[in-house]
Design an enzyme around this catalytic site. Structure first.
Site, PDB file in Angstrom:
ATOM      1  N   ASP A  53       0.842  -1.203   0.000  1.00 39.85           N
ATOM      2  CA  ASP A  53       0.000   0.000   0.000  1.00 39.85           C
ATOM      3  C   ASP A  53       0.878   1.254   0.000  1.00 39.85           C
ATOM      4  OD1 ASP A  53       0.872  -0.231   2.595  1.00 39.85           O
ATOM      5  OD2 ASP A  53      -1.117  -0.149   3.515  1.00 39.85           O
ATOM      6  N   SER A  54       2.210   1.066  -0.019  1.00 39.43           N
ATOM      7  CA  SER A  54       3.122   2.184  -0.270  1.00 39.43           C
ATOM      8  C   SER A  54       2.881   2.753  -1.669  1.00 39.43           C
ATOM      9  CB  SER A  54       4.580   1.738  -0.116  1.00 39.43           C
ATOM     10  OG  SER A  54       4.825   0.550  -0.841  1.00 39.43           O
ATOM     11  N   ASP A  92      -1.006  -6.052  -0.176  1.00 43.82           N
ATOM     12  CA  ASP A  92      -1.481  -5.430   1.067  1.00 43.82           C
ATOM     13  C   ASP A  92      -2.990  -5.224   1.021  1.00 43.82           C
ATOM     14  OD1 ASP A  92       0.596  -5.027   2.875  1.00 43.82           O
ATOM     15  OD2 ASP A  92       1.282  -3.197   1.881  1.00 43.82           O
ATOM     16  N   LYS A 122      -1.370  -9.459   2.730  1.00 45.59           N
ATOM     17  CA  LYS A 122      -0.650  -9.026   3.935  1.00 45.59           C
ATOM     18  C   LYS A 122      -1.518  -8.009   4.657  1.00 45.59           C
ATOM     19  CE  LYS A 122       3.202  -6.155   3.785  1.00 45.59           C
ATOM     20  NZ  LYS A 122       2.761  -4.985   4.549  1.00 45.59           N
ATOM     21  N   GLU A 124      -1.633  -5.506   8.533  1.00 44.72           N
ATOM     22  CA  GLU A 124      -0.839  -4.974   9.647  1.00 44.72           C
ATOM     23  C   GLU A 124      -1.508  -5.260  10.983  1.00 44.72           C
ATOM     24  OE1 GLU A 124      -0.085  -0.802   8.964  1.00 44.72           O
ATOM     25  OE2 GLU A 124       0.823  -1.165   7.001  1.00 44.72           O
ATOM     26  N   GLU A 191       9.029  -4.187  10.437  1.00 41.12           N
ATOM     27  CA  GLU A 191       9.478  -2.900   9.895  1.00 41.12           C
ATOM     28  C   GLU A 191      10.047  -2.013  10.989  1.00 41.12           C
ATOM     29  OE1 GLU A 191       6.694  -0.999   7.269  1.00 41.12           O
ATOM     30  OE2 GLU A 191       7.894   0.825   7.118  1.00 41.12           O
TER      31      GLU A 191
END
Ligand code: KIV
Length: 273
Positions: A53-54, A92, A122, A124, A191
Site C-alpha cells: 500500500d506504499s 497489502d 498481507k 498490519e 518494519e
C-alpha cells in the site's frame, strides 16, 4: 505472441519460502505496482513481489498509505500478476478494508485474490487482527503479517521513528509474532525495529521473517523499489541502500530529449517513415 504468455519456470510458493528459511537461504522481496517494473524485477530473480500500500505514497503521491482504496490496490496487483512468471505476489489489504470485522477482511481478501490473481495477502497488526487472520486463512488464502512500524497506524504513533525500543512494546511485538505464527501466517514482515529484537523474533519463529530496517539477522529483506532504485530522492532512512540513481538517469535522459526536440535533432532522417 501474447504479452501474457508465461514460460515454464519454477514458481515460488509459500512452501518454498519456508524451505528457504529452513536451509538458511535469504529471501529477497521488493515492492512493485505496475506491469513493466514487475516484469523486470521478476526476470531479475526476485523471490517475492509485494504490491504494497506504499503505492499510495510512491504511485499516487499521498502523504500516507491511508487513502489508497481496495479497487486501486486490485488495479495495481492485477497489473503486477500479469507480468510475473516466478515470484510469489503478496498484496497489502489497504486501510479500512479489514479493521471493521473478520467478514470484511475475508471479503476484501477474496476480492484481491479473485480480481487480481495474486497469491497471498498481507495485513498490519497482531492480536487486534487475529480474528481476521483466522477467517482469511480459513478460506485458503495465505496471509503474511506485518509488525513494528505499521504505517496504517501512523496517526496513532505520530512519527515514522523506530518502534519497539522499550521493553513493553518489544514484549508485545514478540507475543504478536508468535500469535500470528500460531494462527497460520506463512510469513511476517518486521518494519523499523531494533536489529537485536528482530533477530530474537526470527530465531524464535519457524516461519520466514522479512525485515525492512530490522537488521541482517532475519530470513529476508524487503525494500520499496522506488527507494532502492533512487527514484525517490527525498526519502533517506538509515536502512535504505540505493542500488541505482534512476532519478538522475531519468532526468538526464529527459533533458537530452527536450534539447533534441527543440533543436530539431530528433527525429533524424533515419527515425522517420
Ligand atoms: O507497503 C509496503 O511497501 C510495505 C513494505 C514497507 C513492507 O508494507
Amino acid at each position: 505472441m501474447s504479452i501474457h504468455k508465461k514460460t515454464e519456470v519454477k514458481k515460488i510458493t509459500t512452501h518454498q519460502l519456508q524451505e528457504m528459511k529452513n536451509r538458511g537461504e535469504k529471501i529477497a522481496m521488493l515492492t512493485a505496482y505496475d506491469y513493466s517494473m514487475a516484469r523486470i524485477i521478476d526476470s531479475a530473480g526476485i523471490d517475492v513481489i509485494l504490491v504494497g500500500d506504499s503505492a499510495s505514497n510512491v504511485m499516487a503521491g499521498n502523504e500516507t498509505t491511508l487513502p489508497i482504496t481496495l479497487d486501486q490496490m486490485i488495479y495495481h496487483a492485477s497489473s503486477v500478476v500479469k507480468a510475473v512468471h516466478r515470484a510469489l505476489v503478496v498484496v497489502d489489504i489497504p486501510f479500512g478494508y479489514y479493521q471493521g470485522s473478520s467478514g470484511e477482511a475475508l471479503r476484501s481478501s477474496i476480492r484481491i485474490m479473485k480480481e487480481s490473481g495474486a497469491h497471498a495477502v498481507k495485513l498490519e497488526g497482531g492480536a487486534e487482527v487475529k480474528d481476521s487472520v483466522l477467517r482469511i486463512l480459513s478460506a485458503g488464502v495465505p496471509v503474511m503479517g506485518h509488525l513494528g512500524l505499521t504505517p496504517q497506524s501512523i496517526y496513532k504513533f505520530g512519527t515514522y521513528s523506530v518502534r519497539a525500543k522499550e521493553e513493553a512494546e518489544a514484549n508485545k511485538l514478540m507475543e504478536d509474532a508468535e500469535l500470528l505464527q500460531e494462527c497460520g501466517c506463512f510469513g511476517l514482515v518486521l518494519e523499523k525495529i531494533p536489529a537485536e529484537l528482530a533477530k530474537k523474533v526470527s530465531s524464535k519463529l519457524s516461519i520466514p521473517v522479512i525485515g525492512i530496517g530490522a537488521g541482517p539477522d532475519v530470513d529476508g529483506q524487503v525494500l520499496v523499489m522506488q527507494d532502492m532504485l533512487g527514484i525517490t530522492h527525498e526519502f533517506k532512512p538509515r536502512f535504505l541502500r540505493r542500488y541505482a540513481d534512476l532519478n538522475s538517469v531519468i532526468t538526464g535522459a529527459v533533458n537530452q530529449y527536450v534539447s533534441d526536440v527543440k533543436s530539431k535533432d530528433f527525429p533524424s532522417q533515419d527515425e522517420k517513415y
